[in-house]
Design an enzyme around this catalytic site. Structure first.
Site: not given
Ligand code: OKP
Ligand code: ZN
Ligand code: MG
Length: 343
Positions: A159, A195, A197, A284
């Site tokens: 990120h 990932d 995200h 995740d």
């Molecule tokens: C980091 B990585 C949870 C909200 C989460 C931040 C997520 C960061 C993810 N209630 N907000 O990409 O695993």
């Molecule tokens: Zn993530």
């Molecule tokens: Mg990704």
């Protein structure tokens, strides 16, 4: 394959994450890395080595000097102001305001971040530096002829933009490793982010470049973090047009659906003919992950590793997310074992 691990990761042990209007114990906590390391050892994946020290030069090939300087001194500056808690940004340059760096620490925290969940505290800088060294050491192993290496990075990186922290990330370890390959004469490098995200920092860092292909498979940003980047119409700009690919999925996505995007990604990578591959590895996507909404199962990670191996490329895995600590070790090492079974 070898795993690169630094015990200094444990210096990243913030007490707080802003979530749901309260401060909780961070999801991104030291036990994540310890659990992965324990599984690497119990499965005898390969030797575990500590990172070399690369200094800030390779970090600054990706991150701006003013951002690096801010991160180094943030905690001391915060403490010097007599603040009682951890350093959390609470003000940003909104639309129509001026994007200039303020002197004050509250102002600089906002200037160098895009989100508020990630607290900075004592040891954050040291752990972020160690995490970059872990990625650079894995990159060096592969540059020196290893087929693959696992950078057990913590804190994660995908990120982080050139000059922004957020989403538990400070230095973009995958981007730093990719740039190191480029600086060592590798003509094209691909980064595949699996990932849950969107890898917004990685995308942004290479968005106008055709020498580093960035691909991310992730939850629909209309619904989840990072909300403001990661849509499918983001394909790159200038020289980089056509060298960024986003694949987004809805809640409940199982491996049978997710793997279609993986297939698209792998075909694009093969087409690109990179001389090295970086996998931004988050688990995740797991069905039990506490902050995510895909439905991958532990055995699916073996298949993922196999598919990545079929690309036949020198590969560096950099650790990103994954917050079901009970399963994180099994899921991560399953990827590596799937990869190695394809050799
Ligand atoms: C980091 B990585 C949870 C909200 C989460 C931040 C997520 C960061 C993810 N209630 N907000 O990409 O695993
Ligand atoms: Zn993530
Ligand atoms: Mg990704």
């Amino acid at each position: 394959m070898k795993t690169v691990f630094s015990p200094l990761h444990s210096l990243r042990s913030a007490k707080t994450e802003l979530d749901g209007g309260i401060l909780i114990e961070p999801h991104e906590k030291p036990s994540r890395a310890e659990t992965i390391l324990a599984r690497v050892r119990s499965q005898t994946l390969g030797e575990v080595i500590e990172p070399d020290e690369f200094g800030l030069e390779p970090v600054k090939r990706v991150h701006t000097a003013d951002y690096v300087e801010f991160l180094e001194h943030c905690w001391a500056d915060w403490v010097a102001e007599g603040k009682p808690g951890e350093a959390i940004p609470a003000v940003w340059c909104g639309r129509g305001m001026r994007p200039r760096m303020p002197k004050d620490i509250d102002g600089r925290l906002g200037y160098f971040s895009f989100a508020a969940e990630t607290s900075i505290s004592n040891g954050t800088w040291e752990a972020a530096c160690a995490s970059a060294n872990v990625a650079l050491t894995a990159q060096k192993l592969v540059a020196n002829g290893e087929r693959a290496a696992f950078a057990l990075c913590r804190p994660p990186g995908h990120h982080a933009h050139a000059d922004l922290f957020g989403g538990y990330c400070f230095f973009n370890n995958a981007a730093i490793a990719a740039q190191a390959f480029r600086d060592q004469g590798y003509e094209r490098v691909a980064i595949l982010d699996v990932d849950f995200h969107h890898g917004n920092g990685t995308q942004a860092i290479f968005y106008d470049r055709s020498d580093v292909l960035t691909i991310s498979l992730h939850g629909d940003p209309d619904l989840v973090f990072p909300h403001f980047l990661g849509f499918e119409d983001e394909t790159g700009e200038g020289d980089g047009k056509g060298y960024n690919l986003n694949v987004i999925y809805p809640p409940g996505t199982p491996y049978s659906e997710w793997s279609r995007g993986l297939e698209t990604a792998c075909k694009r990578i093969a087409d690109f003919q990179p001389s090295a591959l970086i996998i931004a590895l988050g688990v995740d996507t797991f069905e039990e992950d506490p902050i995510s909404f895909f439905k991958l199962k532990s055995t699916d990670y073996v298949s993922l590793g196999e598919r990545i191996a079929q690309l036949g490329l020198p590969t560096v895995f950099t650790m990103e997310g994954g917050y079901d600590v009970d399963a994180i070790g099994v899921n991560v090492v399953n990827v590596m074992q799937g990869f190695e079974s394809e050799k």
